[in-house]
Scaffold this active site. Structure first.
Site, PDB file in Angstrom:
ATOM      1  N   ARG A  63       6.793  22.901  15.603  1.00 57.83           N
ATOM      2  CA  ARG A  63       7.321  21.921  14.869  1.00 57.83           C
ATOM      3  C   ARG A  63       8.701  21.683  15.288  1.00 57.83           C
ATOM      4  O   ARG A  63       9.677  22.526  15.274  1.00 57.83           O
ATOM      5  CB  ARG A  63       7.207  22.490  13.394  1.00 57.83           C
ATOM      6  N   ALA A  75      -3.687  18.961   8.652  1.00 55.15           N
ATOM      7  CA  ALA A  75      -3.005  18.033   7.779  1.00 55.15           C
ATOM      8  C   ALA A  75      -2.382  16.797   8.463  1.00 55.15           C
ATOM      9  O   ALA A  75      -2.555  16.954   9.697  1.00 55.15           O
ATOM     10  CB  ALA A  75      -1.645  18.805   7.167  1.00 55.15           C
ATOM     11  N   GLU A  92      -8.663  14.024   8.889  1.00 52.05           N
ATOM     12  CA  GLU A  92      -7.755  15.133   9.398  1.00 52.05           C
ATOM     13  C   GLU A  92      -8.439  16.291   9.719  1.00 52.05           C
ATOM     14  O   GLU A  92      -8.328  16.959  10.908  1.00 52.05           O
ATOM     15  CB  GLU A  92      -6.610  15.334   8.662  1.00 52.05           C
ATOM     16  N   GLU A  96      -8.825  17.745  13.782  1.00 52.97           N
ATOM     17  CA  GLU A  96      -7.887  18.969  14.207  1.00 52.97           C
ATOM     18  C   GLU A  96      -8.820  19.911  14.381  1.00 52.97           C
ATOM     19  O   GLU A  96      -8.700  20.963  15.302  1.00 52.97           O
ATOM     20  CB  GLU A  96      -7.003  19.048  13.317  1.00 52.97           C
ATOM     21  N   GLU A 143      -3.268  25.053  18.424  1.00 50.15           N
ATOM     22  CA  GLU A 143      -4.199  26.121  18.506  1.00 50.15           C
ATOM     23  C   GLU A 143      -4.749  26.383  17.402  1.00 50.15           C
ATOM     24  O   GLU A 143      -4.070  26.777  16.501  1.00 50.15           O
ATOM     25  CB  GLU A 143      -3.311  27.561  19.146  1.00 50.15           C
TER      26      GLU A 143
END
Length: 181
Positions: A63, A75, A92, A96, A143
């Site tokens: 981030r 998210a 999502e 992901e 990851e």
């Protein structure tokens, strides 16, 4: 007691791709005025995927804003202001992690910083997972890993998971499922 503030003017300061910064003048409950700088955001979803054997599917992602790799649940932002939260959560989660749930339980809303930001994140618990291929967004690197829900609760309580939406969703899911630390 009336605690509501009434907007009397609004000025767009920055109009970005994801966020929009406004400087608003408001009338306070006592009749005086003040300035509020706020960030408007389209909204987002997050999902705590729980496997049949009690593991949570988590992600590690860098981030940039905090300069750290954080542990989070899947998210993402809504694609449109009127997008259905559950549909966005399913999208999502699949993109992901590849997970597709039999059951999606609404865990309510999360506001990360409501003094300055209007981002509303709807939280969900996903159960009865089957798996397909992932489909990450361009420029998205994660990851994906698993952890027992009880260990995730301990990690939250020990300060090892600083992401607020992830903390809240883990604790709500643990309460809902009866899993303790």
């Amino acid at each position: 007691m009336n605690l509501t503030e009434k907007q009397t003017s609004s000025e767009l300061i920055f109009d970005g791709k994801v966020v929009h910064l406004y400087r608003d003048t408001v009338e306070l409950p006592d009749g005086s005025s003040s300035v509020r700088e706020i960030v408007k955001h389209i909204g987002a979803v997050c999902v705590i995927p729980l496997t049949d054997d009690g593991d949570v599917i988590l992600e590690r992602q860098y981030r940039y804003a905090v300069g750290q790799i954080l542990t989070e649940i899947p998210a993402g932002k809504l694609d449109a202001p009127d997008e259905d939260f559950a549909e966005a959560a399913l999208r999502e989660l699949r993109e992901e992690t590849g997970a597709v749930p039999r059951e999606l339980i609404d865990l309510g809303d999360y506001y990360g910083s409501p003094a300055i930001m209007g981002e509303r994140i709807r939280m969900f618990l996903a159960r009865g997972l089957s798996f397909r291929e992932t489909d990450l967004d361009e420029g998205e690197f994660l990851e994906v890993f698993r952890m027992p829900l009880s260990d995730a609760v301990r990690a939250v309580m020990n300060g090892e998971i600083p992401d607020g939406k992830t903390q809240c969703a883990i604790l709500r899911a643990a309460r809902l499922t009866g899993v303790g630390a």
